[in-house]
Write a protein that holds these residues in place. Structure first.
Motif, PDB file in Angstrom:
ATOM      1  N   PRO A 140       0.836  -1.201   0.000  1.00  0.00           N
ATOM      2  CA  PRO A 140       0.000   0.000   0.000  1.00  0.00           C
ATOM      3  C   PRO A 140       0.875   1.257   0.000  1.00  0.00           C
ATOM      4  CG  PRO A 140       0.070  -0.950   2.190  1.00  0.00           C
ATOM      5  CD  PRO A 140       0.827  -1.879   1.281  1.00  0.00           C
ATOM      6  N   CYS A 141       0.450   2.256  -0.737  1.00  0.00           N
ATOM      7  CA  CYS A 141       1.133   3.550  -0.715  1.00  0.00           C
ATOM      8  C   CYS A 141       1.055   4.080   0.719  1.00  0.00           C
ATOM      9  CB  CYS A 141       0.438   4.512  -1.677  1.00  0.00           C
ATOM     10  SG  CYS A 141       1.038   6.214  -1.594  1.00  0.00           S
ATOM     11  N   PRO A 142       2.173   4.495   1.303  1.00  0.00           N
ATOM     12  CA  PRO A 142       2.148   4.980   2.683  1.00  0.00           C
ATOM     13  C   PRO A 142       1.283   6.235   2.875  1.00  0.00           C
ATOM     14  CG  PRO A 142       4.408   4.690   1.919  1.00  0.00           C
ATOM     15  CD  PRO A 142       3.512   4.478   0.747  1.00  0.00           C
ATOM     16  N   GLN A 143       1.006   6.931   1.794  1.00  0.00           N
ATOM     17  CA  GLN A 143       0.255   8.177   1.902  1.00  0.00           C
ATOM     18  C   GLN A 143      -1.245   7.971   1.700  1.00  0.00           C
ATOM     19  OE1 GLN A 143       1.894  10.947   2.866  1.00  0.00           O
ATOM     20  NE2 GLN A 143      -0.103  11.847   3.107  1.00  0.00           N
ATOM     21  N   CYS A 144      -1.620   7.293   0.599  1.00  0.00           N
ATOM     22  CA  CYS A 144      -3.050   7.188   0.260  1.00  0.00           C
ATOM     23  C   CYS A 144      -3.590   5.760   0.309  1.00  0.00           C
ATOM     24  CB  CYS A 144      -3.298   7.777  -1.123  1.00  0.00           C
ATOM     25  SG  CYS A 144      -2.625   6.774  -2.471  1.00  0.00           S
ATOM     26  N   GLN A 145      -2.717   4.800   0.553  1.00  0.00           N
ATOM     27  CA  GLN A 145      -3.074   3.381   0.669  1.00  0.00           C
ATOM     28  C   GLN A 145      -3.416   2.709  -0.660  1.00  0.00           C
ATOM     29  OE1 GLN A 145      -2.336   2.129   3.675  1.00  0.00           O
ATOM     30  NE2 GLN A 145      -1.818   4.253   4.076  1.00  0.00           N
ATOM     31  N   LYS A 146      -3.239   3.383  -1.784  1.00  0.00           N
ATOM     32  CA  LYS A 146      -3.457   2.760  -3.092  1.00  0.00           C
ATOM     33  C   LYS A 146      -2.422   1.648  -3.279  1.00  0.00           C
ATOM     34  CE  LYS A 146      -3.381   3.893  -8.017  1.00  0.00           C
ATOM     35  NZ  LYS A 146      -3.136   4.962  -9.000  1.00  0.00           N
ATOM     36  N   THR A 147      -2.789   0.572  -3.938  1.00  0.00           N
ATOM     37  CA  THR A 147      -1.889  -0.556  -4.155  1.00  0.00           C
ATOM     38  C   THR A 147      -0.791  -0.182  -5.152  1.00  0.00           C
ATOM     39  OG1 THR A 147      -3.655  -2.122  -3.719  1.00  0.00           O
ATOM     40  CG2 THR A 147      -1.743  -2.957  -4.903  1.00  0.00           C
ATOM     41  N   VAL A 148       0.451  -0.493  -4.772  1.00  0.00           N
ATOM     42  CA  VAL A 148       1.619  -0.217  -5.610  1.00  0.00           C
ATOM     43  C   VAL A 148       2.327  -1.536  -5.879  1.00  0.00           C
ATOM     44  CG1 VAL A 148       3.823   1.011  -5.750  1.00  0.00           C
ATOM     45  CG2 VAL A 148       1.898   2.049  -4.531  1.00  0.00           C
ATOM     46  N   VAL A 149       2.624  -1.810  -7.138  1.00  0.00           N
ATOM     47  CA  VAL A 149       3.394  -3.003  -7.491  1.00  0.00           C
ATOM     48  C   VAL A 149       4.860  -2.684  -7.229  1.00  0.00           C
ATOM     49  CG1 VAL A 149       4.044  -4.583  -9.334  1.00  0.00           C
ATOM     50  CG2 VAL A 149       1.706  -3.685  -9.220  1.00  0.00           C
ATOM     51  N   TRP A 150       5.521  -3.524  -6.426  1.00  0.00           N
ATOM     52  CA  TRP A 150       6.912  -3.293  -6.041  1.00  0.00           C
ATOM     53  C   TRP A 150       7.827  -3.907  -7.094  1.00  0.00           C
ATOM     54  CZ3 TRP A 150       8.488  -0.421  -1.925  1.00  0.00           C
ATOM     55  CH2 TRP A 150       9.853  -0.414  -1.663  1.00  0.00           C
ATOM     56  N   GLN A 151       8.272  -3.075  -8.027  1.00  0.00           N
ATOM     57  CA  GLN A 151       9.194  -3.523  -9.068  1.00  0.00           C
ATOM     58  C   GLN A 151      10.010  -2.325  -9.534  1.00  0.00           C
ATOM     59  OE1 GLN A 151       6.489  -5.203 -11.866  1.00  0.00           O
ATOM     60  NE2 GLN A 151       5.837  -3.257 -12.697  1.00  0.00           N
ATOM     61  N   ALA A 152      11.079  -2.599 -10.249  1.00  0.00           N
ATOM     62  CA  ALA A 152      11.998  -1.543 -10.674  1.00  0.00           C
ATOM     63  C   ALA A 152      11.305  -0.467 -11.505  1.00  0.00           C
ATOM     64  CB  ALA A 152      13.159  -2.147 -11.456  1.00  0.00           C
ATOM     65  N   SER A 153      10.302  -0.836 -12.261  1.00  0.00           N
ATOM     66  CA  SER A 153       9.613   0.140 -13.108  1.00  0.00           C
ATOM     67  C   SER A 153       8.643   1.031 -12.329  1.00  0.00           C
ATOM     68  CB  SER A 153       8.867  -0.566 -14.239  1.00  0.00           C
ATOM     69  OG  SER A 153       7.865  -1.406 -13.706  1.00  0.00           O
ATOM     70  N   SER A 154       8.417   0.723 -11.059  1.00  0.00           N
ATOM     71  CA  SER A 154       7.554   1.567 -10.217  1.00  0.00           C
ATOM     72  C   SER A 154       8.394   2.742  -9.725  1.00  0.00           C
ATOM     73  CB  SER A 154       7.005   0.769  -9.036  1.00  0.00           C
ATOM     74  OG  SER A 154       6.262  -0.326  -9.486  1.00  0.00           O
ATOM     75  N   GLU A 155       8.351   3.811 -10.474  1.00  0.00           N
ATOM     76  CA  GLU A 155       9.261   4.940 -10.288  1.00  0.00           C
ATOM     77  C   GLU A 155       9.214   5.562  -8.892  1.00  0.00           C
ATOM     78  OE1 GLU A 155      10.197   9.232 -12.426  1.00  0.00           O
ATOM     79  OE2 GLU A 155       8.573   7.990 -13.168  1.00  0.00           O
ATOM     80  N   PHE A 156       8.062   5.600  -8.273  1.00  0.00           N
ATOM     81  CA  PHE A 156       7.918   6.318  -7.008  1.00  0.00           C
ATOM     82  C   PHE A 156       7.777   5.393  -5.799  1.00  0.00           C
ATOM     83  CE2 PHE A 156       6.047   8.932 -10.401  1.00  0.00           C
ATOM     84  CZ  PHE A 156       6.994   9.937 -10.407  1.00  0.00           C
ATOM     85  N   ARG A 157       8.042   4.107  -5.975  1.00  0.00           N
ATOM     86  CA  ARG A 157       7.828   3.161  -4.888  1.00  0.00           C
ATOM     87  C   ARG A 157       8.539   3.591  -3.618  1.00  0.00           C
ATOM     88  NH1 ARG A 157      11.617  -0.973  -7.832  1.00  0.00           N
ATOM     89  NH2 ARG A 157      13.502  -0.367  -6.812  1.00  0.00           N
ATOM     90  N   PRO A 158       7.993   3.459  -2.475  1.00  0.00           N
ATOM     91  CA  PRO A 158       6.753   2.757  -2.163  1.00  0.00           C
ATOM     92  C   PRO A 158       5.499   3.597  -2.396  1.00  0.00           C
ATOM     93  CG  PRO A 158       7.650   3.611  -0.142  1.00  0.00           C
ATOM     94  CD  PRO A 158       8.625   3.967  -1.255  1.00  0.00           C
ATOM     95  N   PHE A 159       5.660   4.794  -2.933  1.00  0.00           N
ATOM     96  CA  PHE A 159       4.506   5.660  -3.175  1.00  0.00           C
ATOM     97  C   PHE A 159       3.898   5.354  -4.538  1.00  0.00           C
ATOM     98  CE2 PHE A 159       7.498   7.835  -0.428  1.00  0.00           C
ATOM     99  CZ  PHE A 159       6.701   8.099   0.668  1.00  0.00           C
ATOM    100  N   CYS A 160       2.629   5.709  -4.701  1.00  0.00           N
ATOM    101  CA  CYS A 160       1.947   5.445  -5.971  1.00  0.00           C
ATOM    102  C   CYS A 160       2.216   6.539  -6.994  1.00  0.00           C
ATOM    103  CB  CYS A 160       0.448   5.296  -5.736  1.00  0.00           C
ATOM    104  SG  CYS A 160      -0.359   6.818  -5.196  1.00  0.00           S
ATOM    105  N   SER A 161       2.624   7.717  -6.533  1.00  0.00           N
ATOM    106  CA  SER A 161       2.795   8.838  -7.458  1.00  0.00           C
ATOM    107  C   SER A 161       3.782   9.853  -6.888  1.00  0.00           C
ATOM    108  CB  SER A 161       1.456   9.536  -7.686  1.00  0.00           C
ATOM    109  OG  SER A 161       1.012  10.125  -6.468  1.00  0.00           O
ATOM    110  N   LYS A 162       4.216  10.750  -7.734  1.00  0.00           N
ATOM    111  CA  LYS A 162       5.082  11.848  -7.308  1.00  0.00           C
ATOM    112  C   LYS A 162       4.366  12.703  -6.265  1.00  0.00           C
ATOM    113  CE  LYS A 162       8.869  14.322  -7.894  1.00  0.00           C
ATOM    114  NZ  LYS A 162      10.177  13.780  -7.547  1.00  0.00           N
ATOM    115  N   ARG A 163       3.072  12.892  -6.455  1.00  0.00           N
ATOM    116  CA  ARG A 163       2.278  13.691  -5.516  1.00  0.00           C
ATOM    117  C   ARG A 163       2.366  13.122  -4.098  1.00  0.00           C
ATOM    118  NH1 ARG A 163      -2.785  13.327  -3.318  1.00  0.00           N
ATOM    119  NH2 ARG A 163      -3.795  15.305  -2.827  1.00  0.00           N
TER     120      ARG A 163
END
Length: 78
Positions: A6-29
Motif C-alpha cells: 500500500p502507498c504509505p500516503q493514500c493506501q493505493k496498491t503499488v506493485v513493487w518492481q523496478a519500473s515503479s518509479e515512485f515506490r513505495p509511493f503510488c505517485s510523485k504527488r
C-alpha cells in the motif's frame, strides 16, 4: 509472484518492481506530500539514536580517505 504494497500516503496498491518509479509511493504527488510532512517534522524518529563510538578527527579523516578512494565519482579531474 508480484509483491504489492500500500502507498504509505493514500493506501493505493503499488506493485513493487523496478519500473515503479515512485515506490513505495503510488505517485510523485504522494511522495512529495510525505517529504513535506518530514520537512514540517510531522514525522520523526521516535527514539534517540545511540552512538557507541565517539569518532576522533583521525578516524573521520581515515573514513573520508577510504570513501574517496572507493568512489570515483568524487575524484577531481586532472
Amino acid at each position: 509472484m508480484t509483491l504489492k504494497v500500500p502507498c504509505p500516503q493514500c493506501q493505493k496498491t503499488v506493485v513493487w518492481q523496478a519500473s515503479s518509479e515512485f515506490r513505495p509511493f503510488c505517485s510523485k504527488r504522494c511522495q512529495l506530500i510525505d517529504l513535506g510532512e518530514w520537512a514540517e517534522e510531522s514525522h520523526k524518529i521516535s527514539q534517540n539514536i545511540q552512538v557507541d563510538t565517539v569518532l576522533s578527527e583521525e578516524m573521520l579523516d581515515a573514513m573520508e580517505d577510504e570513501f574517496l578512494l572507493n568512489n570515483k565519482f568524487f575524484v577531481e579531474p586532472e
